[in-house]
Scaffold this motif. Structure first.
Motif, PDB file in Angstrom:
ATOM      1  N   ASP A 181       0.828  -1.209   0.000  1.00 54.67           N
ATOM      2  CA  ASP A 181       0.000   0.000   0.000  1.00 54.67           C
ATOM      3  C   ASP A 181       0.862   1.259   0.000  1.00 54.67           C
ATOM      4  O   ASP A 181       0.503   2.282  -0.627  1.00 54.67           O
ATOM      5  CB  ASP A 181      -0.924   0.010   1.220  1.00 54.67           C
ATOM      6  CG  ASP A 181      -1.997  -1.059   1.137  1.00 54.67           C
ATOM      7  OD1 ASP A 181      -2.236  -1.578   0.018  1.00 54.67           O
ATOM      8  OD2 ASP A 181      -2.590  -1.399   2.192  1.00 54.67           O
ATOM      9  N   ALA A 182       1.988   1.180   0.716  1.00 54.34           N
ATOM     10  CA  ALA A 182       2.865   2.353   0.771  1.00 54.34           C
ATOM     11  C   ALA A 182       3.469   2.663  -0.605  1.00 54.34           C
ATOM     12  O   ALA A 182       3.654   3.825  -0.972  1.00 54.34           O
ATOM     13  CB  ALA A 182       3.972   2.125   1.797  1.00 54.34           C
ATOM     14  N   LYS A 183       3.795   1.599  -1.386  1.00 54.42           N
ATOM     15  CA  LYS A 183       4.360   1.809  -2.710  1.00 54.42           C
ATOM     16  C   LYS A 183       3.304   2.315  -3.697  1.00 54.42           C
ATOM     17  O   LYS A 183       3.570   3.188  -4.522  1.00 54.42           O
ATOM     18  CB  LYS A 183       4.959   0.503  -3.231  1.00 54.42           C
ATOM     19  CG  LYS A 183       6.220   0.088  -2.512  1.00 54.42           C
ATOM     20  CD  LYS A 183       6.760  -1.211  -3.101  1.00 54.42           C
ATOM     21  CE  LYS A 183       8.046  -1.637  -2.391  1.00 54.42           C
ATOM     22  NZ  LYS A 183       8.575  -2.907  -2.944  1.00 54.42           N
ATOM     23  N   ILE A 184       2.091   1.746  -3.601  1.00 48.27           N
ATOM     24  CA  ILE A 184       1.056   2.090  -4.570  1.00 48.27           C
ATOM     25  C   ILE A 184       0.376   3.397  -4.209  1.00 48.27           C
ATOM     26  O   ILE A 184       0.231   4.307  -5.039  1.00 48.27           O
ATOM     27  CB  ILE A 184       0.014   0.962  -4.674  1.00 48.27           C
ATOM     28  CG1 ILE A 184       0.680  -0.310  -5.203  1.00 48.27           C
ATOM     29  CG2 ILE A 184      -1.151   1.360  -5.586  1.00 48.27           C
ATOM     30  CD1 ILE A 184      -0.221  -1.514  -5.211  1.00 48.27           C
ATOM     31  N   LEU A 185      -0.067   3.514  -2.949  1.00 43.25           N
ATOM     32  CA  LEU A 185      -0.849   4.676  -2.523  1.00 43.25           C
ATOM     33  C   LEU A 185       0.010   5.767  -1.906  1.00 43.25           C
ATOM     34  O   LEU A 185      -0.468   6.890  -1.667  1.00 43.25           O
ATOM     35  CB  LEU A 185      -1.923   4.250  -1.519  1.00 43.25           C
ATOM     36  CG  LEU A 185      -2.906   3.178  -2.030  1.00 43.25           C
ATOM     37  CD1 LEU A 185      -3.858   2.771  -0.896  1.00 43.25           C
ATOM     38  CD2 LEU A 185      -3.678   3.685  -3.241  1.00 43.25           C
ATOM     39  N   GLY A 186       1.246   5.441  -1.585  1.00 44.37           N
ATOM     40  CA  GLY A 186       2.115   6.435  -0.969  1.00 44.37           C
ATOM     41  C   GLY A 186       1.967   6.494   0.547  1.00 44.37           C
ATOM     42  O   GLY A 186       2.769   7.140   1.221  1.00 44.37           O
ATOM     43  N   THR A 187       0.981   5.830   1.071  1.00 46.47           N
ATOM     44  CA  THR A 187       0.764   5.794   2.528  1.00 46.47           C
ATOM     45  C   THR A 187       0.129   4.448   2.889  1.00 46.47           C
ATOM     46  O   THR A 187      -0.690   3.910   2.123  1.00 46.47           O
ATOM     47  CB  THR A 187      -0.166   6.940   2.970  1.00 46.47           C
ATOM     48  OG1 THR A 187      -0.359   6.854   4.388  1.00 46.47           O
ATOM     49  CG2 THR A 187      -1.516   6.859   2.291  1.00 46.47           C
ATOM     50  N   PRO A 188       0.522   3.864   4.001  1.00 46.13           N
ATOM     51  CA  PRO A 188      -0.046   2.564   4.379  1.00 46.13           C
ATOM     52  C   PRO A 188      -1.521   2.671   4.748  1.00 46.13           C
ATOM     53  O   PRO A 188      -1.992   3.734   5.178  1.00 46.13           O
ATOM     54  CB  PRO A 188       0.796   2.140   5.578  1.00 46.13           C
ATOM     55  CG  PRO A 188       1.338   3.399   6.139  1.00 46.13           C
ATOM     56  CD  PRO A 188       1.520   4.340   4.976  1.00 46.13           C
ATOM     57  N   ASN A 189      -2.220   1.555   4.552  1.00 48.21           N
ATOM     58  CA  ASN A 189      -3.643   1.494   4.904  1.00 48.21           C
ATOM     59  C   ASN A 189      -3.785   1.547   6.433  1.00 48.21           C
ATOM     60  O   ASN A 189      -3.226   0.704   7.140  1.00 48.21           O
ATOM     61  CB  ASN A 189      -4.265   0.215   4.346  1.00 48.21           C
ATOM     62  CG  ASN A 189      -5.769   0.190   4.536  1.00 48.21           C
ATOM     63  OD1 ASN A 189      -6.336   0.975   5.294  1.00 48.21           O
ATOM     64  ND2 ASN A 189      -6.411  -0.708   3.812  1.00 48.21           N
ATOM     65  N   PRO A 190      -4.523   2.567   6.961  1.00 47.78           N
ATOM     66  CA  PRO A 190      -4.652   2.664   8.435  1.00 47.78           C
ATOM     67  C   PRO A 190      -5.263   1.412   9.073  1.00 47.78           C
ATOM     68  O   PRO A 190      -4.901   1.047  10.194  1.00 47.78           O
ATOM     69  CB  PRO A 190      -5.572   3.875   8.620  1.00 47.78           C
ATOM     70  CG  PRO A 190      -5.426   4.663   7.365  1.00 47.78           C
ATOM     71  CD  PRO A 190      -5.205   3.660   6.270  1.00 47.78           C
ATOM     72  N   GLU A 191      -6.190   0.758   8.366  1.00 49.66           N
ATOM     73  CA  GLU A 191      -6.819  -0.444   8.934  1.00 49.66           C
ATOM     74  C   GLU A 191      -5.795  -1.567   9.100  1.00 49.66           C
ATOM     75  O   GLU A 191      -5.771  -2.262  10.117  1.00 49.66           O
ATOM     76  CB  GLU A 191      -7.966  -0.894   8.032  1.00 49.66           C
ATOM     77  CG  GLU A 191      -9.141   0.070   8.016  1.00 49.66           C
ATOM     78  CD  GLU A 191     -10.290  -0.451   7.171  1.00 49.66           C
ATOM     79  OE1 GLU A 191     -10.120  -1.541   6.578  1.00 49.66           O
ATOM     80  OE2 GLU A 191     -11.332   0.223   7.104  1.00 49.66           O
ATOM     81  N   SER A 192      -4.937  -1.743   8.109  1.00 50.19           N
ATOM     82  CA  SER A 192      -3.897  -2.780   8.203  1.00 50.19           C
ATOM     83  C   SER A 192      -2.923  -2.478   9.334  1.00 50.19           C
ATOM     84  O   SER A 192      -2.492  -3.366  10.072  1.00 50.19           O
ATOM     85  CB  SER A 192      -3.153  -2.887   6.866  1.00 50.19           C
ATOM     86  OG  SER A 192      -4.031  -3.240   5.818  1.00 50.19           O
TER      87      SER A 192
END
Length: 400
Positions: A357-368
């Motif tokens: 998620d960090a690579k694709i969205l630039g920020t990790p998913n808060p739920e994960s």
């Protein structure tokens, strides 16, 4: 021996006085004893209970324990060697010792004096395991009888008694067990009773030269009490005159034993403490190594359970505390293995998910991230829980 008797013996020795009776004295005593026996038993009827003024005969039962032969936990029975001493009054057997060369006592067995024999009570041992009928202990061939000139009769019987035991192993290996048996008679209480001051010669059977323990058990006390049973159903402690013709006397002995197993700490407690420490260590290790440690701990617990089955009694009522603890620890280990496996998979997948998620969205998913933190917090909570449990369980095991 008092001082005056000791001084008299010393004076006799100093004067070379013969202490052993002479042949003439022995002959006089023999003749006197023959006359005494003829006098006592010429009209003696050994089938009649020796009542005095139509009052019930009171017999004093005293038991001393000579040896505990065996304790069979699987059969619920204990075999002991005991000596019974029964004392009662038979005024038909009293005499004036001065008329019979100073004879004060006679000794015999049940068949020696008279074809009908001296009167002896019928006393049955009840509650005997494996026996379909009651056992009259006076049918024992080794019955020694001492008769005093006052009419007091004292019968001594050595017997091997198998008593039933009601085993309960909930507090194993610090359990207390009870084995008991009852003396009873076919006479009604208006004819025969057990004296209230009967009991057990307990001070003597705890001397060092007496064997009062067998296997894991040590005799710590003996209780005795007499009671009456009216019409075969109602138990009475204090009998009334109108109860006597319908009641029978009983006298019960209860032997209290304590298990004293000096090896139980090495056999059960030390492995349990090691398993507890292994569980705590497995929770501290990283997931992969902790999972391996938990699986090894579960295998160890299984082997320990097999060993415990051979140590614990074969048949028992109530699960011992150490057994409950071992079952709980095994169940807990299985749950921890499941959680460790879940935690290992969850952490691996969540970390990959967060990185992707960090690579694709630039920020990790808060739920994960939140789920990962929850798994980590649960792991830390289990570490704290197992640390506290280890301390508490070791303390309980040590005290137990």
């Amino acid at each position: 021996m008092d001082l005056s008797t000791g001084l008299a013996l010393l004076n006799m020795l100093s004067m070379n006085v013969q202490l052993v009776p002479s042949t003439a004295e022995m002959a006089l005593r023999y003749d006197a004893e023959i006359r005494l026996r003829r006098k006592l038993f010429s009209k003696y009827d050994g089938t009649v209970v020796p009542l005095k003024n139509k009052e019930a005969l009171e017999l004093i039962p005293i038991m001393s324990i000579d040896h505990i032969r065996s304790v069979e936990e699987d059969k619920g029975a204990m075999t002991i060697s005991v000596t019974f001493t029964f004392t009662w009054m038979d005024e038909r057997l009293s005499w004036n010792s001065s008329l019979y060369n100073g004879i004060r006592t006679l000794t015999t067995n049940r068949y020696e004096f008279h074809p009908n024999g001296i009167w002896l009570p019928t006393i049955n041992l009840a509650d005997m395991p494996g026996s379909l009928k009651q056992q009259d202990i006076f049918l024992n061939p080794e019955v020694d009888v001492l008769i005093q000139n006052s009419g007091t009769v004292k019968a001594t019987i050595k017997s091997l008694v198998t008593t039933p035991c009601f085993f309960s192993f909930g507090d194993y290996p610090h359990d207390y067990q009870n084995c008991s048996f009852t003396l009873m008679t076919p006479y009604y209480a208006d004819v025969f009773r057990f004296a209230k001051w009967g009991g057990v010669d307990f001070a003597r059977n705890l001397m060092e030269n007496r064997v009062t323990d067998a296997e894991d058990f040590q005799l710590i006390g003996v209780e005795s009490n007499g009671y009456f049973m009216m019409m075969g159903s109602e138990l009475i402690k204090e009998i009334k005159p109108w109860h006597a013709p319908f009641s029978r006397a009983f006298f019960r002995y209860n032997l209290m034993m304590k298990r004293v197993n000096k090896l139980v700490f090495a056999q059960l407690n030390i492995p349990t403490i090691c398993i507890i420490l292994a569980l705590f260590s497995a929770s501290v290790l990283p997931n992969k190594y902790g999972l391996i440690a938990l699986i090894l701990t579960a295998m160890t617990q299984f082997l320990f359970a097999v060993t415990m089955v051979t140590i614990l009694p074969d048949n028992y009522n109530g699960t011992p505390i150490i057994g409950k603890m071992a079952f709980f620890l095994f169940f807990e280990t299985i749950v921890l293995i499941g959680w460790k496996l879940f935690s290992l998979i969850a952490r691996t997948r969540l970390k990959k998910q967060i990185q992707r998620d960090a690579k694709i969205l630039g920020t990790p998913n808060p739920e994960s991230v939140q789920v990962l933190k929850t798994v980590i917090y649960v792991d830390l909570g289990l570490i704290a829980y197992l640390a506290v449990q280890s301390l508490v369980t070791i303390h309980v095991v040590y005290l137990h």
